[in-house]
Motif scaffolding. Structure first.
Motif, mmCIF file in Angstrom:
data_model
loop_
_atom_site.group_PDB
_atom_site.id
_atom_site.type_symbol
_atom_site.label_atom_id
_atom_site.label_comp_id
_atom_site.label_asym_id
_atom_site.label_seq_id
_atom_site.Cartn_x
_atom_site.Cartn_y
_atom_site.Cartn_z
ATOM 1 N N LEU A 139 4.293 -8.208 -2.389
ATOM 2 C CA LEU A 139 4.874 -7.703 -1.143
ATOM 3 C C LEU A 139 6.354 -7.385 -1.328
ATOM 4 O O LEU A 139 6.841 -6.347 -0.857
ATOM 5 N N ASP A 191 -1.066 -7.667 5.507
ATOM 6 C CA ASP A 191 -0.788 -8.684 4.491
ATOM 7 C C ASP A 191 -0.395 -10.007 5.127
ATOM 8 O O ASP A 191 -0.696 -11.074 4.581
ATOM 9 N N ILE A 205 0.793 -2.061 6.389
ATOM 10 C CA ILE A 205 0.663 -2.813 5.138
ATOM 11 C C ILE A 205 1.153 -4.241 5.316
ATOM 12 O O ILE A 205 0.458 -5.206 4.987
ATOM 13 N N GLY A 228 6.762 -4.157 -3.257
ATOM 14 C CA GLY A 228 6.527 -3.001 -2.394
ATOM 15 C C GLY A 228 7.681 -2.739 -1.452
ATOM 16 O O GLY A 228 8.077 -1.588 -1.229
ATOM 17 N N TYR A 255 2.953 3.342 8.191
ATOM 18 C CA TYR A 255 2.200 2.887 7.029
ATOM 19 C C TYR A 255 2.742 1.567 6.503
ATOM 20 O O TYR A 255 1.983 0.639 6.206
ATOM 21 N N LEU A 256 4.062 1.464 6.404
ATOM 22 C CA LEU A 256 4.666 0.216 5.949
ATOM 23 C C LEU A 256 4.368 -0.922 6.925
ATOM 24 O O LEU A 256 4.104 -2.057 6.512
#
Length: 123
Positions: A107, A76, A72, A110, A68-69
């Motif tokens: 970012l 991005d 992301i 996160g 998932y990371l």
């Protein structure tokens, strides 16, 4: 082939020829290939190892978090390329620079959150 319907007829002809080409390729492959099914050929192949047990396996949740990371940050990162082209355009320098710092700040927030939660610790 001239006119309004002529162009559609040309597109239809190209689609018909393409469909015929695919059909001939599949039929030719079926007629020319050897077909001798055996038990070994019909067994599920798992990297040269005989399958043992059931096909259901549980995976630890942390691997999904890594995936998932990655998704992301990979998605991005895609937004950085259009920003680089707009940043070069006259009149957009300061505005796009501030917008990109805000974006990179999100970012970083996160990433900091994931790091503080211990998600990035590989165990």
């Amino acid at each position: 082939m001239e006119g309004y319907y002529g162009t559609y007829a040309l597109v239809g002809l190209v689609l018909l020829v393409a469909s015929a080409f695919v059909a001939v390729a599949f039929v030719g492959g079926r007629l020319l290939r050897p077909s001798v099914p055996t038990h070994e050929k019909l067994t599920t192949y798992e990297c040269g190892v005989d399958p043992v047990g059931v096909g259901w396996a549980q995976v630890h949740i942390r691997y999904y978090l890594y995936a998932y990371l990655y998704v992301i940050f990979a998605v991005d990162a895609i937004y950085l390329f259009p920003w680089a082209t707009v940043f070069d355009a006259p009149g957009f320098g300061a505005t796009t620079l501030v917008e990109m710092f805000v974006f990179v700040g999100f970012l970083a927030t996160g990433l900091l959150y994931a790091w503080r939660k211990g998600v990035l610790a590989w165990t």
